[in-house]
Design an enzyme around this catalytic site. Structure first.
Site, PDB file in Angstrom:
ATOM      1  N   ASP A  50       0.740  -1.182  -0.086  1.00 22.13           N
ATOM      2  CA  ASP A  50       0.113  -0.135   0.112  1.00 22.13           C
ATOM      3  C   ASP A  50       0.855   1.374  -0.121  1.00 22.13           C
ATOM      4  OD1 ASP A  50      -1.026  -1.081   3.134  1.00 22.13           O
ATOM      5  OD2 ASP A  50       0.670   0.120   2.691  1.00 22.13           O
ATOM      6  N   ASP A  52       1.516   4.976   1.332  1.00 22.20           N
ATOM      7  CA  ASP A  52       1.019   6.186   2.456  1.00 22.20           C
ATOM      8  C   ASP A  52       1.584   7.502   2.082  1.00 22.20           C
ATOM      9  OD1 ASP A  52      -0.214   4.151   3.899  1.00 22.20           O
ATOM     10  OD2 ASP A  52       1.386   3.672   5.191  1.00 22.20           O
ATOM     11  N   ASP A 130       9.371   5.335  13.461  1.00 20.13           N
ATOM     12  CA  ASP A 130      10.116   4.400  14.168  1.00 20.13           C
ATOM     13  C   ASP A 130      11.375   4.196  13.425  1.00 20.13           C
ATOM     14  OD1 ASP A 130       8.933   3.116  12.144  1.00 20.13           O
ATOM     15  OD2 ASP A 130       8.020   1.617  13.269  1.00 20.13           O
TER      16      ASP A 130
HETATM   17  P1  ATP Z   1       4.112  -2.483   5.770  1.00 18.14           P
HETATM   18  O1  ATP Z   1       4.423  -2.501   4.361  1.00 18.14           O
HETATM   19  O2  ATP Z   1       4.452  -3.682   6.434  1.00 18.14           O
HETATM   20  O3  ATP Z   1       2.606  -1.876   6.053  1.00 18.14           O
HETATM   21  P2  ATP Z   1       4.976   0.152   6.724  1.00 18.14           P
HETATM   22  O4  ATP Z   1       6.318   0.591   7.016  1.00 18.14           O
HETATM   23  O5  ATP Z   1       3.989   0.785   5.699  1.00 18.14           O
HETATM   24  O6  ATP Z   1       5.113  -1.469   6.597  1.00 18.14           O
HETATM   25  P3  ATP Z   1       2.945   0.576   8.922  1.00 18.14           P
HETATM   26  O7  ATP Z   1       2.533  -0.225  10.051  1.00 18.14           O
HETATM   27  O8  ATP Z   1       1.819   0.676   7.785  1.00 18.14           O
HETATM   28  O9  ATP Z   1       4.356   0.315   7.949  1.00 18.14           O
HETATM   29  O10 ATP Z   1       3.336   2.257   9.242  1.00 18.14           O
HETATM   30  C1  ATP Z   1       3.463   3.039   8.279  1.00 18.14           C
HETATM   31  C2  ATP Z   1       4.683   4.075   8.908  1.00 18.14           C
HETATM   32  O11 ATP Z   1       4.147   4.918   9.939  1.00 18.14           O
HETATM   33  C3  ATP Z   1       6.022   3.479   9.036  1.00 18.14           C
HETATM   34  O12 ATP Z   1       6.706   3.194   7.940  1.00 18.14           O
HETATM   35  C4  ATP Z   1       6.571   4.321  10.016  1.00 18.14           C
HETATM   36  O13 ATP Z   1       6.940   5.233   9.280  1.00 18.14           O
HETATM   37  C5  ATP Z   1       5.186   4.964  10.759  1.00 18.14           C
HETATM   38  N1  ATP Z   1       4.989   4.347  11.811  1.00 18.14           N
HETATM   39  C6  ATP Z   1       3.736   3.154  11.965  1.00 18.14           C
HETATM   40  N2  ATP Z   1       3.862   2.739  13.331  1.00 18.14           N
HETATM   41  C7  ATP Z   1       4.911   3.493  14.054  1.00 18.14           C
HETATM   42  C8  ATP Z   1       5.069   3.433  15.254  1.00 18.14           C
HETATM   43  N3  ATP Z   1       4.477   2.721  16.345  1.00 18.14           N
HETATM   44  N4  ATP Z   1       5.989   4.536  15.786  1.00 18.14           N
HETATM   45  C9  ATP Z   1       6.509   5.204  14.972  1.00 18.14           C
HETATM   46  N5  ATP Z   1       6.414   5.364  13.707  1.00 18.14           N
HETATM   47  C10 ATP Z   1       5.549   4.435  13.113  1.00 18.14           C
HETATM   48 MG    MG Z   2       1.743   0.217   5.376  1.00 12.55          MG
END
Ligand code: ATP
Ligand code: MG
Length: 423
Positions: A50, A52, A130
């Site tokens: 996805d 963001d 994070d």
């Molecule tokens: P995935 O591809 O598995 O969805 P992702 O990196 O997009 O991985 P998400 O959980 O969708 O992970 O979160 C989107 C973004 O938001 C992360 O890449 C990070 O930058 C930020 N983020 C999410 N959760 C946290 C957290 N608990 N603390 C700090 N930043 C976070």
């Molecule tokens: Mg994500």
């Protein structure tokens, strides 16, 4: 700033929907970037699941720009912009936890941040994320990547590094420990030493995380195609007992490794199903995680309280599900069928007659059978018995009637065709 010629992200790999949102925000006079997992995965040459977007526009401003959008979220206020089946998540730049605006931040004594909707600049937003590899921003005005935290270098080194002081970052949000395990598994990255070090000492902070959030995290760990690798990371960091305390205790007594084998095979099966695009449901893995403890407690109830077998499984299932749900809040629509799958197990011991045959038509038969098959790994089900039930499912109704009329005997001419679990 990493200019376009120095990286491999091309617009053709970004979803049309995400591009539309980026351009419309830009035309509206706002800053807007692709961020997070999508930029990371594109740099790794993979297809993001996805996209963001981070923007300087507030949620209300974003909502006004898009008819097809919805304001969502309690902990984080976000906007979802929908294009057919695709949803683009748009978040406003936020400042780091511990910023000076006390009105909007509610931090507990432990340092856990409960709410953060303090808007900030692009750089603030980068620092509150994070891991460095999750904090990369791709802009469509110049096709350049903004990297404030050294994420590109960490992607090259294939390592996960928390931005800032790791201990403080875990205290703000202990779920980051689970995220470290999850991304290490998913990306096949190493957790960098300073980021890994505090986990052991802080892991029990996970015990204060609301169960609903842990249920979300469960889905990401175990239903995204990397369940087995996630499990290995959780084990490595000794985090399993904070998610599945009963299972962890059960696994402590595993001299021959059968129990480990049982759990690991279930996780591999789940990964295979995801890879093959087959549907999966959390109730099955929960049934697997709880089966050992539930069966153990049921035996105790039978021995000590002379409870009949079926009743003992019902009681043990209810007791231990309640205990597990204190950790991970499994919604009833999953915990009910999960208990059913466990309670159905003794029915596999009867195979003669019409009543035995009705098991095949049970709406949970498939899942119950899959658990039954895995139980062969625990030595609870013989290869013969498993083969009988495997065969019994094949063939027409008329053939099945014959099989169940015969009961114990294995139908002649039929050999094991398929067996889940062992192979
Ligand atoms: P995935 O591809 O598995 O969805 P992702 O990196 O997009 O991985 P998400 O959980 O969708 O992970 O979160 C989107 C973004 O938001 C992360 O890449 C990070 O930058 C930020 N983020 C999410 N959760 C946290 C957290 N608990 N603390 C700090 N930043 C976070
Ligand atoms: Mg994500």
């Amino acid at each position: 700033m990493i200019p376009r010629p120095e990286h491999n992200i091309s617009r053709s790999n970004i979803s049309k929907a995400a591009l539309k949102v980026l351009y419309r925000l830009q035309d509206g006079g706002y800053e807007a970037y692709l961020v997070g997992g999508s930029v990371r995965d594109l740099l790794l040459g993979e297809h993001p699941k996805d996209f963001d977007i981070a923007t300087s526009a507030t949620p209300e401003e974003v909502h006004k720009l898009f008819n097809n959008s919805r304001l969502i979220g309690r902990r984080f206020r976000l906007v979802h912009v929908r294009f057919g089946r695709e949803i683009i998540e748009v978040a406003t730049f936020r400042a780091a936890a511990g910023a000076d605006d006390d009105d909007h931040q509610v931090a507990e004594g432990s340092g856990r941040v409960l709410r953060d909707n303090v808007w900030g600049t692009l750089e603030d937003d980068a620092m509150r994320r994070d891991f460095t590899v999750n904090s990369l921003y791709y802009g469509i005005e110049d096709y350049a990547i903004r990297d404030f935290a050294g994420g590109v270098a960490d992607i090259e080194a294939r390592q996960l590094r928390l931005i800032g002081d790791p201990e403080q970052r875990y205290r703000e949000d202990p779920v980051r420990m689970l995220r470290a395990a999850r991304f290490a598994a998913k990306l096949d990255f190493e957790v960098e030493a300073e980021t890994a070090a505090p986990i052991e000492g802080l892991a029990n902070l996970l015990d204060n995380i609301p169960g609903a959030r842990l249920f979300d995290e469960f889905g990401k760990l175990f239903q995204s195609g990397h369940a087995f690798a996630s499990w290995q990371q959780l084990q490595k960091f000794d985090l399993t007992r904070h998610l599945f305390p009963l299972t962890a205790m059960w696994l402590n007594n595993d001299p021959q490794g059968l129990r480990t084998c049982f759990i690991e095979q279930a996780l591999r099966n789940t990964d295979e199903r995801v890879a093959a695009d087959k549907p999966i449901t959390p109730m099955f893995l929960f049934a697997v995680f709880l089966w050992g403890p539930v069966a153990g407690r049921a035996r105790q109830l039978m021995e000590e309280e002379s409870m009949p077998e079926v009743q003992s499984l019902v009681t043990a299932g209810a007791e231990l599900t309640a205990m597990q749900c204190q950790r991970i809040a499994v919604p009833k629509r999953f915990s009910f069928p999960m208990r059913e799958i466990m309670q159905m197990q003794p029915r596999f011991n009867r195979r003669k007659g019409k009543r035995a045959m009705t098991l095949l038509g049970h709406r949970r038969f498939r899942a119950a059978y899959d658990l039954y098959a895995l139980r062969a790994l625990l030595g609870e089900v013989s290869d013969e018995d498993l083969a009988w039930w495997t065969d019994a499912q094949q063939g027409s109704e008329a053939e099945q009637k014959k099989i169940f009329a015969a009961g114990k005997q294995r139908p002649a001419g039929r050999r094991r065709r398929r067996k889940t679990g062992n192979n």
